[in-house]
Design a protein around this motif. Structure first.
Motif, PDB file in Angstrom:
ATOM      1  N   VAL A  78      34.232   4.595  -1.187  1.00 53.09           N
ATOM      2  CA  VAL A  78      34.536   3.462  -1.463  1.00 53.09           C
ATOM      3  C   VAL A  78      33.959   2.649  -0.049  1.00 53.09           C
ATOM      4  O   VAL A  78      33.824   3.050   0.773  1.00 53.09           O
ATOM      5  CB  VAL A  78      36.036   2.939  -1.402  1.00 53.09           C
ATOM      6  N   GLY A  79      33.266   1.339  -0.632  1.00 57.67           N
ATOM      7  CA  GLY A  79      32.515   0.604   0.448  1.00 57.67           C
ATOM      8  C   GLY A  79      33.440  -0.671   0.841  1.00 57.67           C
ATOM      9  O   GLY A  79      33.884  -1.470  -0.039  1.00 57.67           O
ATOM     10  N   LEU A 150      32.751   2.200  -5.593  1.00 59.87           N
ATOM     11  CA  LEU A 150      33.508   0.841  -5.572  1.00 59.87           C
ATOM     12  C   LEU A 150      33.274   0.106  -4.426  1.00 59.87           C
ATOM     13  O   LEU A 150      33.199   0.840  -3.160  1.00 59.87           O
ATOM     14  CB  LEU A 150      34.903   1.286  -5.705  1.00 59.87           C
ATOM     15  N   LEU A 151      33.023  -1.036  -4.446  1.00 61.66           N
ATOM     16  CA  LEU A 151      32.808  -1.945  -3.253  1.00 61.66           C
ATOM     17  C   LEU A 151      33.698  -3.108  -3.367  1.00 61.66           C
ATOM     18  O   LEU A 151      33.823  -3.624  -4.191  1.00 61.66           O
ATOM     19  CB  LEU A 151      31.205  -2.451  -3.463  1.00 61.66           C
ATOM     20  N   PHE A 152      34.464  -3.202  -2.095  1.00 61.29           N
ATOM     21  CA  PHE A 152      35.046  -4.439  -1.901  1.00 61.29           C
ATOM     22  C   PHE A 152      34.337  -5.470  -0.923  1.00 61.29           C
ATOM     23  O   PHE A 152      33.884  -4.867   0.234  1.00 61.29           O
ATOM     24  CB  PHE A 152      36.461  -4.012  -1.096  1.00 61.29           C
ATOM     25  N   LEU A 153      34.325  -6.618  -1.394  1.00 61.76           N
ATOM     26  CA  LEU A 153      33.640  -7.691  -0.561  1.00 61.76           C
ATOM     27  C   LEU A 153      34.448  -8.911  -0.413  1.00 61.76           C
ATOM     28  O   LEU A 153      34.899  -9.514  -1.310  1.00 61.76           O
ATOM     29  CB  LEU A 153      32.147  -8.073  -1.388  1.00 61.76           C
ATOM     30  N   ASP A 154      34.530  -8.927   0.787  1.00 66.20           N
ATOM     31  CA  ASP A 154      35.463 -10.251   1.206  1.00 66.20           C
ATOM     32  C   ASP A 154      34.653 -11.342   1.833  1.00 66.20           C
ATOM     33  O   ASP A 154      34.239 -11.285   2.835  1.00 66.20           O
ATOM     34  CB  ASP A 154      36.560  -9.756   2.342  1.00 66.20           C
ATOM     35  N   GLU A 155      34.797 -12.549   1.039  1.00 62.39           N
ATOM     36  CA  GLU A 155      33.623 -13.527   1.256  1.00 62.39           C
ATOM     37  C   GLU A 155      32.446 -13.122   1.689  1.00 62.39           C
ATOM     38  O   GLU A 155      31.924 -13.401   2.655  1.00 62.39           O
ATOM     39  CB  GLU A 155      34.448 -14.348   2.391  1.00 62.39           C
ATOM     40  N   LEU A 156      31.807 -12.495   0.633  1.00 65.23           N
ATOM     41  CA  LEU A 156      30.359 -11.871   0.597  1.00 65.23           C
ATOM     42  C   LEU A 156      29.439 -12.859   1.512  1.00 65.23           C
ATOM     43  O   LEU A 156      28.647 -12.460   2.151  1.00 65.23           O
ATOM     44  CB  LEU A 156      29.919 -11.183  -0.499  1.00 65.23           C
ATOM     45  N   THR A 157      29.362 -14.086   0.951  1.00 60.50           N
ATOM     46  CA  THR A 157      28.109 -14.986   1.400  1.00 60.50           C
ATOM     47  C   THR A 157      28.578 -16.072   2.305  1.00 60.50           C
ATOM     48  O   THR A 157      27.777 -16.890   2.268  1.00 60.50           O
ATOM     49  CB  THR A 157      27.366 -15.526   0.032  1.00 60.50           C
TER      50      THR A 157
END
Length: 303
Positions: A78-79, A150-157
């Motif tokens: 997981v990332g 699997l990748l979790f991105l919190d407020e990516l941009t």
């Protein structure tokens, strides 16, 4: 088996239920977005899914494991890109990537990753000296270094300029094309529309809607708007046309709201009445309207 599954998850801080009985699942090779007003609980929910926080009640499975008890197993698969993160101030970009590569059994070559993210020229720069957008891309590179399933991105941009944001969208699309799964939070409606197979809307800790963008707009977006300029006064019979919700005249412009094929029905009715349309514009509801209708707030009020 779902890649991510949470059932009746609650996370309370004293009397405050930041996450309140949320149940959802994420399937393999899906991009699911989580949106909500500021303080709605979306980051708290993501922290629970990542194993960085422990739910007060309910259960969570990630790739068939418990994200807290099996964190050492999931770390290789997981990332995670956090909304707020930091590295040692005297660490250079290349050194950070080399260090993080050593944590994983099968890391990706990191120089091509920097190329993809547009920061190859910053390899020998100190992370602390980078702009906010450049630092954001470094942390995304660190989340991708082991080619996670699997990748979790919190407020990516959040910290990226428009050009960099579009480039990051392509990175997410490429991740999906390679069969990976992504769960992200965002406050950009266009980002949710562009990237997500499904969108979960969280308000006051509760899941208030979960569907495709098209499904959400259809169910919660409200009426489309047709603006017409006619060569004569508005026929009063327009209010009886199928699909029309309301008809209002503003100076020379007739504003008609409705659903379904109402615009086609209106134009057909006007033709039969002998009226000529000299100007026409039409706007359809989008995710901003969905968000407003479900939460009572616009995303501009809740960054």
């Amino acid at each position: 088996m779902s890649v991510v599954s949470c059932r009746d998850v609650t996370r309370s801080f004293g009397d405050l239920a930041a996450v309140d009985g949320v149940s959802l699942s994420v399937e393999q090779n899906e991009v699911v977005g989580i949106i909500g007003p500021n303080g709605a609980g979306k980051t708290t929910l993501l922290n629970c899914l990542e194993g960085l926080d422990v739910p007060t009640s309910g259960s969570i499975d990630v790739l068939g494991f418990c994200p807290v008890k099996d964190a050492h197993v999931l770390a290789q698969r997981v990332g995670v890109q956090l909304q707020h993160a930091a590295l040692l101030p005297r660490l250079k970009v290349g050194e950070a990537l080399e260090l993080f590569s050593s944590f994983y059994a099968r890391p990706m070559p990191w120089r091509p990753l920097l190329e993809t993210l547009g920061i190859a020229a910053k390899e020998k720069s100190y992370v602390a000296k980078l702009s906010g957008g450049e630092r954001q891309r470094v942390f995304i590179a660190l989340a991708l270094i082991h080619d996670p399933e699997l990748l979790f991105l919190d407020e990516l941009t959040t910290s990226l300029d428009p050009q960099a944001r579009l480039a990051m969208w392509e990175v997410v699309r490429d991740i999906r094309r390679r069969g990976k799964t992504v769960v992200l939070t965002t406050h950009y409606m266009e980002e949710a529309e562009a990237l997500c197979d499904r969108v979960a809307i969280i308000n006051q800790g509760r899941l208030v809607a979960l569907d495709t963008v098209r499904g959400l707009i259809s169910a919660h977006g409200g009426d489309s708007t047709l603006r017409l300029t006619l060569d004569r006064p508005t026929p009063p019979t327009l209010t009886s046309v199928e699909g029309v919700s309301s008809v209002n005249s503003d100076n020379a412009v007739t504003i008609i709201r409705g659903r379904g094929a109402f615009a086609q029905n209106v134009l057909s009715h006007l033709t039969q009445a002998g009226a000529v349309v000299t100007d026409m514009t039409m706007s359809s509801p989008g995710m901003e309207e969905v968000f407003l209708n479900l939460t009572g707030r616009t995303m501009r009020e809740a960054p």
